[in-house]
Write a protein that holds these residues in place. Structure first.
Motif, PDB file in Angstrom:
ATOM      1  N   TYR A  34      -2.666   4.901  -6.470  1.00 42.85           N
ATOM      2  CA  TYR A  34      -3.991   4.676  -5.884  1.00 42.85           C
ATOM      3  C   TYR A  34      -4.696   3.461  -6.483  1.00 42.85           C
ATOM      4  CZ  TYR A  34      -2.879   9.459  -4.665  1.00 42.85           C
ATOM      5  OH  TYR A  34      -2.236  10.576  -4.227  1.00 42.85           O
ATOM      6  N   ARG A  54       1.747   7.557  -5.975  1.00 42.54           N
ATOM      7  CA  ARG A  54       0.459   8.166  -6.331  1.00 42.54           C
ATOM      8  C   ARG A  54      -0.287   7.380  -7.408  1.00 42.54           C
ATOM      9  NH1 ARG A  54       3.238  13.722  -5.797  1.00 42.54           N
ATOM     10  NH2 ARG A  54       2.639  14.256  -3.680  1.00 42.54           N
ATOM     11  N   ALA A  64       1.006   4.380  -2.593  1.00 43.86           N
ATOM     12  CA  ALA A  64       0.706   5.735  -2.113  1.00 43.86           C
ATOM     13  C   ALA A  64       1.834   6.700  -2.460  1.00 43.86           C
ATOM     14  CB  ALA A  64       0.464   5.719  -0.604  1.00 43.86           C
ATOM     15  N   TRP A 104      -7.062   5.157   0.580  1.00 44.34           N
ATOM     16  CA  TRP A 104      -6.490   5.671   1.824  1.00 44.34           C
ATOM     17  C   TRP A 104      -7.040   4.924   3.035  1.00 44.34           C
ATOM     18  CZ3 TRP A 104      -2.156   8.126   1.873  1.00 44.34           C
ATOM     19  CH2 TRP A 104      -1.762   8.837   0.741  1.00 44.34           C
ATOM     20  N   ARG A 114     -10.271   7.230  -4.200  1.00 45.56           N
ATOM     21  CA  ARG A 114      -9.133   7.599  -3.347  1.00 45.56           C
ATOM     22  C   ARG A 114      -9.434   7.392  -1.878  1.00 45.56           C
ATOM     23  NH1 ARG A 114      -5.676  12.498  -5.964  1.00 45.56           N
ATOM     24  NH2 ARG A 114      -5.331  11.421  -7.921  1.00 45.56           N
ATOM     25  N   TRP A 115     -10.660   7.687  -1.451  1.00 45.85           N
ATOM     26  CA  TRP A 115     -10.984   7.507  -0.034  1.00 45.85           C
ATOM     27  C   TRP A 115     -10.849   6.044   0.349  1.00 45.85           C
ATOM     28  CZ3 TRP A 115     -14.651   4.176   1.661  1.00 45.85           C
ATOM     29  CH2 TRP A 115     -15.626   3.770   0.734  1.00 45.85           C
ATOM     30  N   TRP A 153       0.837  -1.205   0.000  1.00 42.35           N
ATOM     31  CA  TRP A 153       0.000   0.000   0.000  1.00 42.35           C
ATOM     32  C   TRP A 153       0.870   1.253   0.000  1.00 42.35           C
ATOM     33  CZ3 TRP A 153      -0.234   4.011   3.452  1.00 42.35           C
ATOM     34  CH2 TRP A 153      -1.248   4.947   3.217  1.00 42.35           C
TER      35      TRP A 153
END
Length: 117
Positions: free
Chosen positions: A32, A30, A27, A100, A96-97, A23
Motif C-alpha cells: 500500500y 500488501r 497491492a 485503492w 488505504r482508500w 500498483w
C-alpha cells in the motif's frame, strides 16, 4: 501520419501498463505505497494521451467529452500519487482508500478508453 498515431497509442498503453502494473505489484504484496514506477507510468500515459488528443489530420471528429473525462481522472490519479508520495517522504502511510482509488481510477481510465466510443 496514421503510423505515428499508432506509435503514440502504443506508448500510451505502455504508460498505462507501468502505472497499473506497479500498483498491482504493491497491492498483491500488501505494501500500500506509491512507487517511482507509478509516477513514470502516469507521466508517460499523460504525455502520450495529450498528444493523442491533438487533431492529427484524422478524418473523424475527436470525442472531447471523453478526452476531458479521461484528463480529469488522470489529474485525480496524479493528485493521489502526489499526496501519497508526500506522505511517504514524511514517513507516514498512504491511506488505504487512496491507494485503492489509484488502482480503481487507473482501471476506470482504461475502461473509458475502450468502452466509450
Amino acid at each position: 501520419m496514421e503510423t505515428l498515431r499508432h506509435i503514440v497509442v502504443f506508448i500510451h498503453l505502455i504508460g498505462f501498463a507501468l502505472l497499473f502494473g506497479a500498483w498491482a505489484v504493491e497491492a498483491v504484496n500488501r505494501r500500500y505505497q506509491v512507487t517511482r514506477l507509478m509516477n513514470w507510468g502516469l507521466l508517460i500515459a499523460g504525455v502520450a494521451g495529450l498528444a493523442l488528443a491533438a487533431p492529427w489530420g484524422i478524418s473523424y471528429d475527436l470525442n472531447y467529452a471523453k478526452i476531458g473525462t479521461k484528463l480529469v481522472v488522470l489529474v485525480i490519479i496524479g493528485a493521489f500519487i502526489g499526496i501519497g508520495s508526500a506522505r511517504q517522504r514524511r514517513n507516514e502511510a498512504v491511506p488505504r482508500w487512496m491507494f485503492w482509488a489509484i488502482g480503481i481510477l487507473t482501471a476506470l481510465n482504461a475502461a473509458l478508453a475502450v468502452i466509450w466510443r
